[in-house]
Write an enzyme that holds these catalytic residues in place. Sequence first.
Site, PDB file in Angstrom:
ATOM      1  N   ARG A  21       0.828  -1.217   0.000  1.00 16.43           N
ATOM      2  CA  ARG A  21       0.000   0.000   0.000  1.00 16.43           C
ATOM      3  C   ARG A  21       0.859   1.264   0.000  1.00 16.43           C
ATOM      4  O   ARG A  21       0.389   2.361  -0.300  1.00 16.43           O
ATOM      5  CB  ARG A  21      -0.974   0.001   1.193  1.00 16.43           C
ATOM      6  CG  ARG A  21      -1.849   1.254   1.262  1.00 16.43           C
ATOM      7  CD  ARG A  21      -3.135   1.048   2.050  1.00 16.43           C
ATOM      8  NE  ARG A  21      -2.895   0.368   3.309  1.00 16.43           N
ATOM      9  CZ  ARG A  21      -2.357   0.930   4.397  1.00 16.43           C
ATOM     10  NH1 ARG A  21      -1.977   2.190   4.381  1.00 16.43           N
ATOM     11  NH2 ARG A  21      -2.193   0.215   5.496  1.00 16.43           N
ATOM     12  N   TYR A  33     -17.234  14.968 -16.049  1.00 15.17           N
ATOM     13  CA  TYR A  33     -17.658  13.573 -15.973  1.00 15.17           C
ATOM     14  C   TYR A  33     -18.687  13.421 -14.829  1.00 15.17           C
ATOM     15  O   TYR A  33     -18.522  14.050 -13.766  1.00 15.17           O
ATOM     16  CB  TYR A  33     -16.422  12.703 -15.717  1.00 15.17           C
ATOM     17  CG  TYR A  33     -16.742  11.274 -15.397  1.00 15.17           C
ATOM     18  CD1 TYR A  33     -17.315  10.443 -16.363  1.00 15.17           C
ATOM     19  CD2 TYR A  33     -16.482  10.738 -14.143  1.00 15.17           C
ATOM     20  CE1 TYR A  33     -17.618   9.127 -16.067  1.00 15.17           C
ATOM     21  CE2 TYR A  33     -16.781   9.424 -13.846  1.00 15.17           C
ATOM     22  CZ  TYR A  33     -17.354   8.625 -14.815  1.00 15.17           C
ATOM     23  OH  TYR A  33     -17.655   7.328 -14.525  1.00 15.17           O
ATOM     24  N   ASP A  43      -8.596  17.624 -16.076  1.00 11.40           N
ATOM     25  CA  ASP A  43      -8.874  16.230 -16.423  1.00 11.40           C
ATOM     26  C   ASP A  43      -8.729  16.132 -17.937  1.00 11.40           C
ATOM     27  O   ASP A  43      -9.544  16.664 -18.691  1.00 11.40           O
ATOM     28  CB  ASP A  43     -10.288  15.842 -15.968  1.00 11.40           C
ATOM     29  CG  ASP A  43     -10.602  14.364 -16.231  1.00 11.40           C
ATOM     30  OD1 ASP A  43     -10.011  13.791 -17.171  1.00 11.40           O
ATOM     31  OD2 ASP A  43     -11.447  13.803 -15.513  1.00 11.40           O
ATOM     32  N   LYS A 100      -9.447   4.532 -19.593  1.00 15.54           N
ATOM     33  CA  LYS A 100      -9.844   4.900 -20.944  1.00 15.54           C
ATOM     34  C   LYS A 100      -8.675   4.692 -21.910  1.00 15.54           C
ATOM     35  O   LYS A 100      -8.261   3.577 -22.114  1.00 15.54           O
ATOM     36  CB  LYS A 100     -10.383   6.329 -20.934  1.00 15.54           C
ATOM     37  CG  LYS A 100     -11.345   6.620 -19.740  1.00 15.54           C
ATOM     38  CD  LYS A 100     -12.624   5.838 -19.770  1.00 15.54           C
ATOM     39  CE  LYS A 100     -13.426   5.889 -18.484  1.00 15.54           C
ATOM     40  NZ  LYS A 100     -13.763   7.216 -17.988  1.00 15.54           N
TER      41      LYS A 100
HETATM   42  C1  LIG Z   1     -14.249   7.749 -16.743  1.00 14.36           C
HETATM   43  C2  LIG Z   1     -13.820   9.110 -16.365  1.00 14.36           C
HETATM   44  C3  LIG Z   1     -13.458   9.423 -15.049  1.00 14.36           C
HETATM   45  C4  LIG Z   1     -13.534   8.413 -13.930  1.00 14.36           C
HETATM   46  O1  LIG Z   1     -12.629   7.369 -14.113  1.00 14.36           O
HETATM   47  P1  LIG Z   1     -12.839   5.877 -13.518  1.00 14.36           P
HETATM   48  O2  LIG Z   1     -11.595   5.193 -13.941  1.00 14.36           O
HETATM   49  O3  LIG Z   1     -14.093   5.354 -14.141  1.00 14.36           O
HETATM   50  O4  LIG Z   1     -12.977   6.012 -12.047  1.00 14.36           O
HETATM   51  C5  LIG Z   1     -13.027  10.711 -14.778  1.00 14.36           C
HETATM   52  N1  LIG Z   1     -12.975  11.647 -15.759  1.00 14.36           N
HETATM   53  C6  LIG Z   1     -13.329  11.384 -17.036  1.00 14.36           C
HETATM   54  C7  LIG Z   1     -13.250  12.459 -18.063  1.00 14.36           C
HETATM   55  C8  LIG Z   1     -13.766  10.113 -17.387  1.00 14.36           C
HETATM   56  O5  LIG Z   1     -14.133   9.865 -18.646  1.00 14.36           O
END
Ligand SMILES: *Cc1c(COP(=O)(O)O)cnc(C)c1O
Length: 417
Positions: free
Chosen positions: A62, A115, A180, A205
């Site tokens: 961890r 998101y 982001d 993603k």
């Molecule tokens: C999917 C997504 C998230 C969250 O990510 P997870 O891996 O599903 O927790 C945050 N920001 C954007 C733009 C996303 O597409």
Amino acid sequence: MHHAFSTRAVHAGRKDLHRLGVHAPPIDLSSTYPIPDLSEAAASLAAMAEGRPPLGNPVYARLHNPTTARFEQGLAELEGAGEAVAFASGMAAVSACLLAARQRGDHVLAIRPLYGGTDHLLASELLGLQVDFVSPDELAAALRPTTALVILETPGNPTLDLVDIAAVVEIAGQVPVLVDSTFATPVLQQPLALGARLVLHSGTKYLGGHGDVLAGVVATDDPAWADSLRAVRVATGAVLHPLAAFLLHRGLATLPLRVRASQAGAEILAGRLARHPLVERVRFPGLPGEDPLGIVGRQMAGPGAMLAFELSGGRDAATRLMAALRLITPAVSLGSVDSLIQHPAGLTHQVVDAAAKASSGISEGLLRLSVGLEDPEDLWEDLARGLEASQAAAPLVRFEAPHSSLLTGSRMRLARG
Ligand SMILES: *Cc1c(COP(=O)(O)O)cnc(C)c1O
């Protein structure tokens, strides 16, 4: 060393492999580590609890993992960042940023659209932060002495709204800006070079890219923020599993190829959707009118491979379209080798406040498409079939010659109407 991006994508985070005498990054699955020297391990643990790297012994998984650290180093190199900190998911990364901000002040400014999960977390009072949602125009007036973070997403999920990062950084002044950059990836956009303090990805993603990993990562040039993020990770335990880190690291090598190839497909599909009579509007940064700030070519190297389009028939038309597809998978998530389509109002952004959904353009007829690596002609054939089926009368044709006399009357009438 000034290698091109694609060269760095292949080699980033692999510096220690030669010394180790291996070609592929080893996967260290240890949950704990032998402690031959107590005082050395105790000092290492103390450093890691404060968010610094281990002093030799990793002590416990961890606190640190070398496979994860290699992926972090690789991603940091691609973002032009000093450091990166990986998390168990994108939302774990967002939460860690907000908890680290909470130590610096109790107020956060957020630019919509975001998101759905991020929007929901910010709108809830879960983390004890005061959050104001603002447009870039409202930002200057909304800053407070206690504002610890400005958070934005560009391109925004799901409407592909674009934000001028440098302009927001200038208005924010001393207040750190978190971008982001999940939709853009470091292939198309590098927010730290524009003055952002933190750049975040849902690694689930494009970075992973094959729909088989859940991950988040934050890159920064600010050592104090990197330490805070690692300290939060140690304290909360939202660590990335080393198998996932290995897959993400491997994914970096093909990231430029995947992003550019799917972007080329998205450009073709966006153009055809925009000319289709059943589509009201296509949201894609590469289309005329969809990039009013001139972001593509300046802030972004290309429009990306995400698009959204609006059907006049609302949720029913969207449902019929998705049901008729045979190649594109109706599913949330994005950035995979295969194409995915989903209905933001009903799925990813269901939790977003209704008024905010309306003002952000998240309508009942909006579908978000993540274009994958399939041949664009095959994708278009599938989409064209879906669009045809989205028209209300289409499915009822099947009932033209029913056997049951009881149903005949009403369904025959529907088929003709
Ligand atoms: C999917 C997504 C998230 C969250 O990510 P997870 O891996 O599903 O927790 C945050 N920001 C954007 C733009 C996303 O597409």
